[in-house]
Write an enzyme that holds these catalytic residues in place. Structure first.
Site, PDB file in Angstrom:
ATOM      1  N   LEU A   1       0.805  -1.227   0.000  1.00 54.23           N
ATOM      2  CA  LEU A   1       0.000   0.000   0.000  1.00 54.23           C
ATOM      3  C   LEU A   1       0.836   1.275   0.000  1.00 54.23           C
ATOM      4  O   LEU A   1       0.506   2.254   0.698  1.00 54.23           O
ATOM      5  CB  LEU A   1      -0.970   0.013   1.199  1.00 54.23           C
ATOM      6  CG  LEU A   1      -2.061  -1.062   1.186  1.00 54.23           C
ATOM      7  CD1 LEU A   1      -2.867  -1.013   2.490  1.00 54.23           C
ATOM      8  CD2 LEU A   1      -2.995  -0.884  -0.012  1.00 54.23           C
TER       9      LEU A   1
ATOM     10  N   CYS B   1      -6.336  -6.315   1.360  1.00 53.18           N
ATOM     11  CA  CYS B   1      -4.914  -6.295   1.017  1.00 53.18           C
ATOM     12  C   CYS B   1      -4.177  -7.344   1.848  1.00 53.18           C
ATOM     13  O   CYS B   1      -4.187  -7.270   3.074  1.00 53.18           O
ATOM     14  CB  CYS B   1      -4.290  -4.922   1.255  1.00 53.18           C
ATOM     15  SG  CYS B   1      -2.521  -4.938   0.915  1.00 53.18           S
TER      16      CYS B   1
ATOM     17  N   ASN C   1      -9.300  -9.912  -4.775  1.00 53.52           N
ATOM     18  CA  ASN C   1      -7.955  -9.392  -4.525  1.00 53.52           C
ATOM     19  C   ASN C   1      -6.989 -10.577  -4.739  1.00 53.52           C
ATOM     20  O   ASN C   1      -7.393 -11.657  -5.151  1.00 53.52           O
ATOM     21  CB  ASN C   1      -7.878  -8.818  -3.103  1.00 53.52           C
ATOM     22  CG  ASN C   1      -6.795  -7.746  -2.981  1.00 53.52           C
ATOM     23  OD1 ASN C   1      -5.697  -7.907  -3.514  1.00 53.52           O
ATOM     24  ND2 ASN C   1      -7.093  -6.660  -2.294  1.00 53.52           N
TER      25      ASN C   1
END
Lengths: 222, 304
Positions: free
Chosen positions: B73, B131, B193
């Site tokens: 990130l 994530c 994801n």
């Protein structure tokens, strides 16, 4: 490997290309050793399956290549007596840099470091350009025994270096002059989209593929 | 003449192609290559309340038919996104953009999402609760139906724009998490994801990635994504954005038949920066080949 094609996106020595290979998901980033209007030369070391596949390609093979990637070296900062230092595969991109500097009337001293005599390449080519060439080998089998730093002195206006990171750091510490250092990192895209190859600099995060691979000495965080 | 338009939460997209978050930056690297107004929209880089450097390198590893990433990130933080990235984006992109939001606490998700919700350029909020590459955030919210529902409900209350929740495949039952997000007020879900994965450098006898594990994406995960979109389509009535290894117009059709109203293209952008433009150009031909006049009609077609 010599490649025919559109080289129009390549503007500076020290830039790289990213090569798509059948059977491999990620492209392989390889520095440009030299180029002209329709031809580019890459010199690579076989280190894994991707480069092994490249070495198995036959003349006439067609490759999908992204060219002109990375910032490359800025020759305008060289001063009158730049020192070029390359180690191993990092010798390759210094050839075009030496050519461009010499074409501008700048004298070039190139130190090329290798592990052993059998790994030496571009020796005749550098000499044919008119560069002053010093070769070092770690085992002493050719030229000066030792590392590139053993052949360095302080008679240079600027440093351009490409090679393994420990070599870059040693060269940086051995020189009082400013310089530009070309780094390697595992890359995803090679054009700045994925943030896979980020490094820290004094001016914040930079992407080796897009903001580099060449960093200015004063911004490097070792 | 075929119709490639699809509706996404009340906003019409010219086509269902959406470059996925983390593979398209804030747009302008690709704007140098082609007119980035050609996709339906794109989802910008996952944004957090504070700037993040991300994980140490190496962050990238290769896999058979795919790659692992563990970027962690990296982003300049929501304030810089609003003051610097969005004005730059406005010069090259005139459509509503999808704002991908991540965080480490419900409060952080709410704050970042509401700041981006107030930006005129933003069309949708995509809440990344999946994530796999950060600790104590991201997937920690997305792997349990209760926490997924709680963060969805909190953000739902704070934003006016359509809320899309991006789901993790690293769960036993993705359909129950999707249903919990729908119940909590999500307007759509996006999935998948990346799949938690790992490589080892056998020469160094050590993990390839500095973060040890990373997320697998690319063609390797496409069948997993199709299966999960299929399962979620059976469980929810909100639109699904399907993603995971799509790299051709045929893949787009397949993902839509599994239940996707629109699709995202991720790692394929990193290998071929022109892939989204090329897929959009190929779509009409592929639609004709499979006798599809109106693309939106095939969403879920394989279920009937």
């Amino acid at each position: 490997m010599l490649l025919n094609g559109d080289t129009g996106a390549i503007t500076r020595p020290g830039q790289f290309v990213n090569i798509r290979l059948d059977g491999f998901f990620l492209r392989r980033p390889i520095s440009v050793s030299d180029w002209d209007d329709g031809l580019l030369c890459i010199i690579y070391k076989v280190v894994g399956r991707g480069t092994a596949y490249m070495s198995s390609l036959l003349p006439g093979a067609r490759l999908d290549i992204l060219t002109g990637l990375g910032n490359g070296f800025d020759v305008s900062k060289s001063g009158s007596s730049p020192l070029l230092v390359g180690g191993g595969a990092g010798v390759a991109p210094m050839y075009a840099l030496a050519r461009v500097l010499l074409s501008r009337g700048t004298a070039v001293h190139m130190i090329a470091g290798f592990n052993t005599a059998g790994e030496i390449y571009l020796k005749d080519e550098f000499e044919a350009l008119g560069a002053e060439l010093t070769i070092t080998t770690a085992d002493g089998s050719f030229g000066r025994k030792g590392f590139v730093t053993d052949a360095m002195d302080c008679r240079h206006s600027y440093v351009y270096a490409c090679g393994p990171e420990p070599m870059l750091k040693a060269v940086c510490n051995a020189s009082a002059a400013d310089g530009q250092y070309s780094f390697e990192e595992r890359m995803g895209c090679g054009f700045g989209a994925c943030m896979g190859c980020t490094c820290k600099t004094k001016y914040g995060s930079k992407r080796i593929c897009r903001d580099g691979p060449v960093l200015e000495k004063e911004e490097i965080v070792w | 003449m075929v119709d490639t338009r699809v509706d996404l939460c009340g906003i019409t997209l010219d086509n269902p192609i959406i470059p996925a978050s983390g593979t398209f930056g804030y747009g302008y690297e690709f704007a140098e290559l082609y007119d980035i107004n050609c996709p339906g929209t794109f989802s910008f880089k996952g944004t957090t309340a504070s700037p993040r450097y991300g994980n140490p390198t190496p962050r990238i590893a290769e896999a058979p038919s795919g790659m692992l990433n563990s970027v962690g990130l990296q982003n300049p933080g929501v304030e810089a996104v609003i003051s610097e990235e969005l004005p730059k984006l406005a010069k090259v992109f005139s459509k509503p953009v999808m704002a991908n939001v991540s965080g480490f606490s419900t409060e952080e998700y709410v704050r970042t999402a509401s700041l981006l919700d107030s930006q005129a350029q933003v069309g949708w909020i995509e809440l990344n609760i999946s994530c796999p590459n950060v600790h104590g955030g991201g997937a920690a919210f997305g792997t349990d139906p209760h926490t997924a529902a709680a963060v969805t409900a909190a953000v739902r209350k704070a934003v006016r724009k359509p809320l899309i929740v991006k789901l993790s495949p690293n769960v036993a039952d993705i359909a129950s998490i999707a249903a919990a997000c729908e119940d909590a007020g999500a307007d759509a879900v996006s999935l998948i994801n990346t799949v938690l994965a790992m490589r080892i450098d056998i020469k160094k006898r050590a993990p390839v990635l500095a973060n040890v594990t990373g997320g697998l994406c690319g063609s390797a995960v496409f069948p997993i994504a199709v299966r999960m979109v299929w399962q979620v389509y059976e469980a929810v009535s909100i639109p699904i954005i399907g993603m995971g290894g799509i790299s051709s117009a045929q893949d787009v059709v397949e993902m839509m038949m599994a239940g996707a109203a629109a699709v995202q293209i991720g790692s394929a952008n990193l290998v071929d920066p022109y892939i989204c433009r090329n897929i959009i150009r190929q779509l009409p031909e592929v639609m004709a080949e499979y006798s599809i006049d109106v693309l939106s009609n095939i969403t879920g077609a394989a279920h009937r």
